[in-house]
Design an enzyme around this catalytic site. Structure first.
Site, short mmCIF file in Angstrom:
data_model
loop_
_atom_site.label_atom_id
_atom_site.label_comp_id
_atom_site.label_asym_id
_atom_site.label_seq_id
_atom_site.Cartn_x
_atom_site.Cartn_y
_atom_site.Cartn_z
CE1 TYR A 38 10.82 22.16 -89.73
CE2 TYR A 38 9.47 21.89 -86.89
CZ TYR A 38 10.79 21.26 -88.31
OH TYR A 38 10.56 19.76 -88.14
N GLY A 39 5.51 25.11 -89.27
CA GLY A 39 4.58 25.58 -88.28
C GLY A 39 3.65 24.53 -88.98
CG ASP A 100 -2.89 31.59 -97.64
OD1 ASP A 100 -2.10 30.81 -98.00
OD2 ASP A 100 -3.23 31.04 -96.62
CD GLN A 103 2.99 31.71 -98.91
OE1 GLN A 103 2.92 32.38 -99.83
NE2 GLN A 103 3.54 30.29 -98.65
CG HIS A 124 -3.21 27.59 -99.89
ND1 HIS A 124 -4.01 27.53 -100.98
CD2 HIS A 124 -3.46 28.17 -99.23
CE1 HIS A 124 -5.20 27.88 -100.59
NE2 HIS A 124 -4.98 28.80 -99.41
CG ASP A 208 -6.63 24.54 -99.99
OD1 ASP A 208 -6.77 22.17 -99.30
OD2 ASP A 208 -6.44 24.89 -99.37
CD GLU A 212 -8.64 24.70 -96.42
OE1 GLU A 212 -7.11 24.89 -96.46
OE2 GLU A 212 -8.59 26.10 -96.01
CD GLU A 244 -26.58 6.64 -83.03
OE1 GLU A 244 -26.74 6.42 -83.94
OE2 GLU A 244 -26.71 5.43 -82.21
#
Length: 351
Positions: A38-39, A100, A103, A124, A208, A212, A244
């Protein structure tokens, strides 16, 4: 599934019209979706599914900051908020939304709860694609699927609340039950996707990680910093340099590009801006192409994943990360940006 033309190439996409929320609810009506983590992505995906009528539970370490956040978001301990192992046991679809590195650490616990017929869901492709580095190899009798929203969990939630949707890719790595396709599309709709486009786990993580490190964050920060430095060295004030470099881009131009495309932007600006942009964009392309080529090679050969796993798994990771983030936060450019943002009309007192 519709086939649409993207710049001359036909691709498979799934829209809300052909797979409405009511169909997603029917597919998921007997499922218990256990969101583990839950992040970053967890809150947006869990809350969107919950509000779309899906039976969602959260698995999180008790008394952690994420546990407290889930409680604040309306999840109830013992009802739809549980310790991780209990959620894993109860869930029929495991949404594996930890970082990751986390996990990898949690995988032995997750794997023992992947009984036949369950689905393992990722946002992911990292863990599966780099399995030699992560050790994440699911059992053969579970579905392995992916929905990857193309943006942050915050954006996913914000756009959902606005009645909009964030585009997502989807992939099926393993269809053990014959239901993987309907499961993954239903979940993609339930989390709030605008539309879904087809990919595979490897292509998702390669694109991905490149994005990033490239135009989404790494390259754009590098370009911001370079232009800001040149302007400051030539006597421009911090306010003028920031406006700018960043403010005009994010507040004026990019919303128009998002609506109409950069080609439209080129055709609808002053002739002076138009001439300069046309003269210079290929120079920037040619200057950065070798960097992007090196970046993609680093992703494809596993160098980026190895570096990420190594650094993010160290005991002093958080401490060193804070130092790097502080460098950005305390830089003159982003401190100037804080003042510029405070002067926007919508940020004035009483607004």
């Amino acid at each position: 599934m519709a086939k649409l033309n993207f710049g001359g190439t036909e691709e498979n996409v799934v829209t809300r019209e052909e797979f409405p929320l009511s169909k997603a609810q029917e597919v998921l009506k007997n499922e218990t979706v256990a969101v583990i983590g839950y992040g970053v992505q967890g809150p947006g995906q869990a809350l969107n599914q919950k509000e779309n009528g899906v039976n969602v539970i959260i698995g999180q370490r008790k008394n952690s900051k994420s546990w407290d956040k889930a409680v604040a978001d309306g999840f109830v301990p013992g009802q739809n908020l549980f310790e991780i192992e209990e959620a894993l046991e109860k869930g029929t679809i495991i949404c594996y939304l930890l970082s990751d590195a986390a996990q990898i650490a949690m995988w032995p616990t997750v794997k023992k709860h992947l009984t036949p017929g369950k689905a393992l869901y990722f946002s992911h492709g990292f863990g599966i694609t780099y399995k030699e580095q992560t050790g994440i190899v699911p059992p053969a009798d579970v579905d392995v699927i992916l929905v990857a929203p193309k943006g942050s969990g915050t954006s996913l939630r914000r756009m959902f609340l606005q009645g909009r949707g964030l585009n997502s890719s989807y992939a099926i790595f393993q269809d053990a039950t014959g239901k993987a396709h309907d499961r993954v599309i239903a979940l993609g709709i339930a989390v709030g996707s605008g539309y879904l486009f087809e990919t595979n786990f490897k292509k998702e993580v390669y694109s991905d990680l490149t994005g990033e490190r490239g135009t989404l964050m790494g390259a754009i920060q590098g370009i911001f910093a370079a232009q800001y430095e040149v302007l400051r060295k030539n006597g421009h004030s911090p306010s003028e340099s920031f406006n700018e470099t960043v403010e005009e881009l994010t507040q004026s131009l990019m919303p128009l590009v998002a609506e109409n495309g950069m080609d439209w932007m080129y055709a609808n600006c002053s002739t002076t801006a138009q001439r300069g942009a046309l003269d210079w964009w290929k120079k920037f392309r040619d200057a950065t192409l070798p960097v992007f080529t090196d970046l993609y090679d680093s992703v494809a050969t596993g160098k980026e994943s190895a570096r990420s796993i190594d650094l993010n798994s160290k005991d002093d990771y958080r401490e060193k990360l804070e130092v790097e983030l502080a460098e950005l936060h305390n830089s003159e450019m982003w401190q100037a940006g804080r003042t510029v943002r405070s002067l926007r009309p919508e940020n004035q007192p009483g607004k």
